[in-house]
Design a protein around this motif. Structure first.
Motif, PDB file in Angstrom:
ATOM      1  N   ARG A 120       0.866  -1.189   0.000  1.00  0.00           N
ATOM      2  CA  ARG A 120       0.000   0.000   0.000  1.00  0.00           C
ATOM      3  C   ARG A 120       0.892   1.224   0.000  1.00  0.00           C
ATOM      4  O   ARG A 120       2.104   1.109   0.126  1.00  0.00           O
TER       5      ARG A 120
ATOM      6  N   ILE B 226       2.151   1.260  -4.749  1.00  0.00           N
ATOM      7  CA  ILE B 226       1.059   0.686  -5.545  1.00  0.00           C
ATOM      8  C   ILE B 226       1.388   0.831  -7.043  1.00  0.00           C
ATOM      9  O   ILE B 226       1.169  -0.079  -7.839  1.00  0.00           O
TER      10      ILE B 226
ATOM     11  N   ASN C 179       1.456   6.268   6.738  1.00  0.00           N
ATOM     12  CA  ASN C 179       2.835   5.864   6.454  1.00  0.00           C
ATOM     13  C   ASN C 179       3.183   6.295   5.051  1.00  0.00           C
ATOM     14  O   ASN C 179       2.595   5.812   4.078  1.00  0.00           O
ATOM     15  N   ALA C 180       4.096   7.249   4.951  1.00  0.00           N
ATOM     16  CA  ALA C 180       4.618   7.685   3.655  1.00  0.00           C
ATOM     17  C   ALA C 180       6.124   7.436   3.680  1.00  0.00           C
ATOM     18  O   ALA C 180       6.927   8.317   3.389  1.00  0.00           O
TER      19      ALA C 180
ATOM     20  N   ALA D  54       5.814   2.574   1.810  1.00  0.00           N
ATOM     21  CA  ALA D  54       4.780   3.109   0.920  1.00  0.00           C
ATOM     22  C   ALA D  54       5.329   3.427  -0.470  1.00  0.00           C
ATOM     23  O   ALA D  54       4.604   3.934  -1.328  1.00  0.00           O
ATOM     24  N   THR D  55       6.614   3.129  -0.658  1.00  0.00           N
ATOM     25  CA  THR D  55       7.304   3.469  -1.902  1.00  0.00           C
ATOM     26  C   THR D  55       8.216   2.294  -2.279  1.00  0.00           C
ATOM     27  O   THR D  55       8.209   1.263  -1.608  1.00  0.00           O
TER      28      THR D  55
ATOM     29  N   THR E 170       8.562   9.187   0.973  1.00  0.00           N
ATOM     30  CA  THR E 170       8.331  10.570   0.560  1.00  0.00           C
ATOM     31  C   THR E 170       8.398  11.467   1.805  1.00  0.00           C
ATOM     32  O   THR E 170       9.429  12.086   2.062  1.00  0.00           O
TER      33      THR E 170
ATOM     34  N   GLN F   5      -1.676   2.522   9.938  1.00  0.00           N
ATOM     35  CA  GLN F   5      -0.399   2.598   9.201  1.00  0.00           C
ATOM     36  C   GLN F   5       0.655   3.370   9.993  1.00  0.00           C
ATOM     37  O   GLN F   5       1.859   3.114   9.845  1.00  0.00           O
TER      38      GLN F   5
ATOM     39  N   GLY G  22       2.394  12.410   3.077  1.00  0.00           N
ATOM     40  CA  GLY G  22       2.445  12.038   1.660  1.00  0.00           C
ATOM     41  C   GLY G  22       1.127  12.400   0.985  1.00  0.00           C
ATOM     42  O   GLY G  22       0.316  13.154   1.525  1.00  0.00           O
TER      43      GLY G  22
ATOM     44  N   ASP H 195      -1.916  10.741  -2.079  1.00  0.00           N
ATOM     45  CA  ASP H 195      -2.369   9.700  -3.021  1.00  0.00           C
ATOM     46  C   ASP H 195      -2.723  10.288  -4.375  1.00  0.00           C
ATOM     47  O   ASP H 195      -2.657   9.620  -5.396  1.00  0.00           O
TER      48      ASP H 195
ATOM     49  N   LYS I 238      -4.479  10.000   3.249  1.00  0.00           N
ATOM     50  CA  LYS I 238      -5.142   9.134   4.225  1.00  0.00           C
ATOM     51  C   LYS I 238      -6.169   9.898   5.064  1.00  0.00           C
ATOM     52  O   LYS I 238      -5.904  11.018   5.502  1.00  0.00           O
TER      53      LYS I 238
ATOM     54  N   PHE J 278      -9.720   7.886   2.395  1.00  0.00           N
ATOM     55  CA  PHE J 278      -8.955   9.120   2.155  1.00  0.00           C
ATOM     56  C   PHE J 278      -9.838  10.340   2.372  1.00  0.00           C
ATOM     57  O   PHE J 278     -11.061  10.237   2.331  1.00  0.00           O
TER      58      PHE J 278
HETATM   59  O1  MRU Z   1      -4.486   3.217   2.189  1.00  0.00           O
HETATM   60  P1  MRU Z   1      -3.014   3.395   2.059  1.00  0.00           P
HETATM   61  O2  MRU Z   1      -2.225   2.846   3.188  1.00  0.00           O
HETATM   62  O3  MRU Z   1      -2.517   2.920   0.706  1.00  0.00           O
HETATM   63  O4  MRU Z   1      -2.827   4.983   2.085  1.00  0.00           O
HETATM   64  C1  MRU Z   1      -1.523   5.501   2.050  1.00  0.00           C
HETATM   65  C2  MRU Z   1      -1.479   6.966   2.189  1.00  0.00           C
HETATM   66  O5  MRU Z   1      -2.469   7.633   2.342  1.00  0.00           O
HETATM   67  C3  MRU Z   1      -0.117   7.593   2.058  1.00  0.00           C
HETATM   68  O6  MRU Z   1      -0.008   8.730   2.871  1.00  0.00           O
HETATM   69  C4  MRU Z   1       0.105   8.000   0.594  1.00  0.00           C
HETATM   70  O7  MRU Z   1      -0.149   6.919  -0.254  1.00  0.00           O
HETATM   71  C5  MRU Z   1       1.462   8.501   0.352  1.00  0.00           C
HETATM   72  S1  MRU Z   1       2.645   7.224   0.444  1.00  0.00           S
HETATM   73  C6  MRU Z   1       4.173   7.814   0.035  1.00  0.00           C
END
Ligand code: MRU
Length: 353
Positions: A45, A50, A157-158, A162-163, A168, A195, A234, A236, A247, A313
């Motif tokens: 995630r 993603i 979690n950014a 998450a990357t 980020t 997260q 971060g 989305d 988030k 979100f």
């Molecule tokens: O539902 P998630 O865990 O995929 O949501 C993640 C977020 O909202 C993060 O802050 C966002 O994707 C930035 S990740 C670098």
């Protein structure tokens, strides 16, 4: 560095983020349907992760194809992209990655199928490497905005998880710490999926960066007590006018930040900027299963039958955002202009490569 996802000869390997922080388990996907499932179920995630997972899933599906004729292969490629597209609606990086893989595929149409398969795998691996480089660049730009010492709050979690790696928002914090800044991170736990407490705290503990976990409803109190010097999160999807989908709970943090005069920063790669969506009202918000709200670690927390909302979100209007940190530099209002300029500079840099 934490390996969030990796292309291997046996398949795409993911650290299972639903099991952290108590179990460090890896899952290997050998089909694109399995990759679609791990995106949907949040084993992987975070918007940039993603995106890279989507690219690897498409490469995997193409690799597994038994098609012998170009047309059959093209139809199968369409079906693979569609199954990846149906996973999660908000993070625009998913659609960006599908588009990029599709453009690669189109540019290769006249090549032998084996050659196309190999090139798609290489493209997905390139996207993985580029994401890490982008995060490092974001870190360099964003570190200049971090206080020399004191509390920095983040939500969700950014990070590396998450990357493709480094992160980020957490990349900005990591870079600031690497420069010698004495930062203490306040990590919102981030209900309902946790997260912040499960993933952000786990990552930062591994790096030895001082971290305090707070429940989401404590953020305002921490700000009013002067414990927070800056906020970095971060994104989305960022609309053309600078509205930021991130988030659920991010909006509350941004409004509180404004009240307390604390700068609220967003760190995201250009692939998260969606110039085709004029403002936040056009961003699709994923609604997730009510059980994520009703149950914690399998235990029911609300009475049977009560109504539940679970938007994953929210949208923070651009007026609350002090700056958007990208790999191409820092954008400030008016975002309509500055985001477009940074996206254009990214496009030219990509063309020159
Ligand atoms: O539902 P998630 O865990 O995929 O949501 C993640 C977020 O909202 C993060 O802050 C966002 O994707 C930035 S990740 C670098």
């Amino acid at each position: 560095m934490i390996q969030t996802l990796e292309w291997t000869d046996h398949g795409v390997v993911f650290i299972d983020q639903t099991k952290l922080p108590t179990e460090e388990v890896y899952v290997t996907c050998t089909t694109h349907q399995q990759v679609a499932d791990v995106i949907r179920n949040m084993v992987v995630r975070g918007a940039p992760a993603i995106g890279v997972a989507a690219a690897m899933g498409i490469a995997l599906g193409a690799k597994n194809s038994a098609a012998k004729a170009g047309d059959d292969f093209a139809h199968e490629f369409d079906r693979i992209c569609e199954s990846i597209r149906q996973t999660r609606p908000t993070a625009v990086n998913l659609f960006w990655a599908i588009r990029r893989m599709r453009e690669k595929f189109e540019s290769l149409r006249t090549q032998p199928i084996a050659q196309i398969k190999q090139s798609l795998i290489e493209e997905a691996q390139r996207m993985h490497a580029e994401d890490i480089a982008a995060n490092r660049a974001m870190g360099r730009h964003g570190a200049t905005l971090m206080p020399a010492s004191g509390g920095v709050l983040t939500h969700c979690n950014a990070g590396a998880l998450a990357t493709a790696g480094y992160g980020t928002a957490l990349g900005v914090i990591r870079a600031a710490v690497e420069q010698g800044k004495k930062i203490h991170v306040y990590a919102d736990e981030t209900r309902p999926f946790l997260q912040g407490s499960r993933l952000t705290a786990w990552e930062l503990m591994k790096d030895g960066i001082p971290t305090t976990v707070i429940s989401d409803n404590m953020a305002g109190a921490m700000m009013s007590q002067g414990k927070i010097g800056a906020i970095v999160v971060g994104a989305d999807r960022i609309a053309a006018n600078g509205d930021v989908a991130n988030k659920i709970g991010t909006y509350s943090v941004a409004v509180l930040a404004k009240e307390h005069g604390i700068p609220f920063y967003v760190a995201a790669p250009i692939s998260t900027v969606d110039l085709e969506t004029p403002d936040g009202s056009g961003i699709p918000i994923e609604q997730r299963n009510a059980r994520e709200v009703t149950h914690i670690a399998g235990k029911q927390m609300v009475p049977d039958g009560v109504e539940i909302e679970n938007p994953a979100f929210d949208v923070t209007p651009a007026k609350y955002v002090a700056a958007i940190i990208t790999e191409r530099g820092i954008a400030r209002a008016p975002y309509q202009k500055t985001l477009r300029e940074l996206a254009e500079s990214a496009r030219l840099a990509e063309k020159a490569r």
